[in-house]
Design a protein around this motif. Structure first.
Motif, PDB file in Angstrom:
ATOM      1  N   CYS A   1      -2.637  -7.038   1.933  1.00  0.00           N
ATOM      2  CA  CYS A   1      -2.950  -5.857   2.746  1.00  0.00           C
ATOM      3  C   CYS A   1      -2.975  -6.199   4.239  1.00  0.00           C
ATOM      4  CB  CYS A   1      -4.207  -5.131   2.285  1.00  0.00           C
ATOM      5  SG  CYS A   1      -5.736  -6.009   2.386  1.00  0.00           S
TER       6      CYS A   1
ATOM      7  N   ILE B   1       0.669  -6.134   5.346  1.00  0.00           N
ATOM      8  CA  ILE B   1       1.131  -4.751   5.503  1.00  0.00           C
ATOM      9  C   ILE B   1       0.576  -4.148   6.788  1.00  0.00           C
ATOM     10  CG2 ILE B   1       0.921  -2.401   4.572  1.00  0.00           C
ATOM     11  CD1 ILE B   1       0.922  -3.773   1.754  1.00  0.00           C
ATOM     12  N   TYR B   2      -0.710  -4.305   6.997  1.00  0.00           N
ATOM     13  CA  TYR B   2      -1.384  -3.692   8.148  1.00  0.00           C
ATOM     14  C   TYR B   2      -0.851  -4.246   9.476  1.00  0.00           C
ATOM     15  CZ  TYR B   2      -5.272  -1.264  10.445  1.00  0.00           C
ATOM     16  OH  TYR B   2      -6.039  -0.422  11.205  1.00  0.00           O
TER      17      TYR B   2
ATOM     18  N   LEU C   1      -0.472   2.840  11.258  1.00  0.00           N
ATOM     19  CA  LEU C   1      -1.340   2.902  10.078  1.00  0.00           C
ATOM     20  C   LEU C   1      -2.788   2.943  10.531  1.00  0.00           C
ATOM     21  CD1 LEU C   1       0.116   0.115   7.746  1.00  0.00           C
ATOM     22  CD2 LEU C   1       0.799   2.524   7.908  1.00  0.00           C
TER      23      LEU C   1
ATOM     24  N   ILE D   1      -1.925   3.265   1.339  1.00  0.00           N
ATOM     25  CA  ILE D   1      -1.672   3.113   2.772  1.00  0.00           C
ATOM     26  C   ILE D   1      -1.759   4.488   3.419  1.00  0.00           C
ATOM     27  CG2 ILE D   1      -0.101   2.242   4.530  1.00  0.00           C
ATOM     28  CD1 ILE D   1       1.242   0.562   2.346  1.00  0.00           C
TER      29      ILE D   1
ATOM     30  N   ALA E   1      -4.857   0.203   5.015  1.00  0.00           N
ATOM     31  CA  ALA E   1      -3.983  -0.381   3.994  1.00  0.00           C
ATOM     32  C   ALA E   1      -4.843  -1.241   3.087  1.00  0.00           C
ATOM     33  CB  ALA E   1      -2.878  -1.219   4.634  1.00  0.00           C
TER      34      ALA E   1
END
Length: 157
Positions: free
Chosen positions: A29, A32-33, A39, A121, A42
């Motif tokens: 995560c 991803i973040y 965002l 997300i 996530a």
């Protein structure tokens, strides 16, 4: 444009030799973040006692429990499919953990065909997630599923 192939390689490298579920999910995560822009959350919700429980995440505080069939996450589990929502305010039963969220994508995390959790997300931007994002994130989750299976983290579920 997000380089999902590179993200998958980075995930494999981060998880190489790491037999700890929480560590691997935390790094996933965070990756991803840090990689995707626009965002505000996530993370993972994991199946426990018949419902979803908050797991590792990046972002603001979050709901700790979600029932299967409720909200985007619970619906993703119930329907065993990815759900991409352009406007969460139009999703029936949406659970607003963060009122700043306007779009969301949720991808089931499976082990031996059984849903064991979801990757969730959120974005403050409407229609943030494209078909390309969906495909790339589904492939990312597939790599994570293989890491979990190969690491013999089955006892966590």
């Amino acid at each position: 444009m997000v380089n999902y192939s590179l993200m998958k390689e980075q995930l494999r490298a981060l998880a190489d030799g790491v037999p700890y579920l929480v560590s691997n999910l935390s790094n996933a995560c965070a990756l991803i973040y840090d990689t995707l822009d626009r965002l505000n959350w996530a993370g993972f919700y994991l199946m426990q006692d018949g419902g979803l429980v908050l797991g590792p995440f990046q972002g603001k505080t979050a709901c700790t429990q979600i029932a299967v069939g409720k909200g985007v996450c619970g619906t993703s589990v119930f329907e065993n499919r990815t759900i991409r929502v352009d406007n969460v305010h139009e999703f029936p039963g949406h659970i607003a953990c963060d009122s700043a969220s306007n779009s969301e994508i949720v991808i089931p995390l499976r082990l031996d065909g059984k849903v064991i959790g979801v990757l969730d997300i959120d974005s403050p931007e409407f229609s943030r997630f494209s078909e390309d994002d969906q495909k790339g994130l589904e492939e990312f989750v597939s790599v994570l599923e293989n890491i979990i299976k190969e690491s013999k983290l089955l006892s966590a579920f």
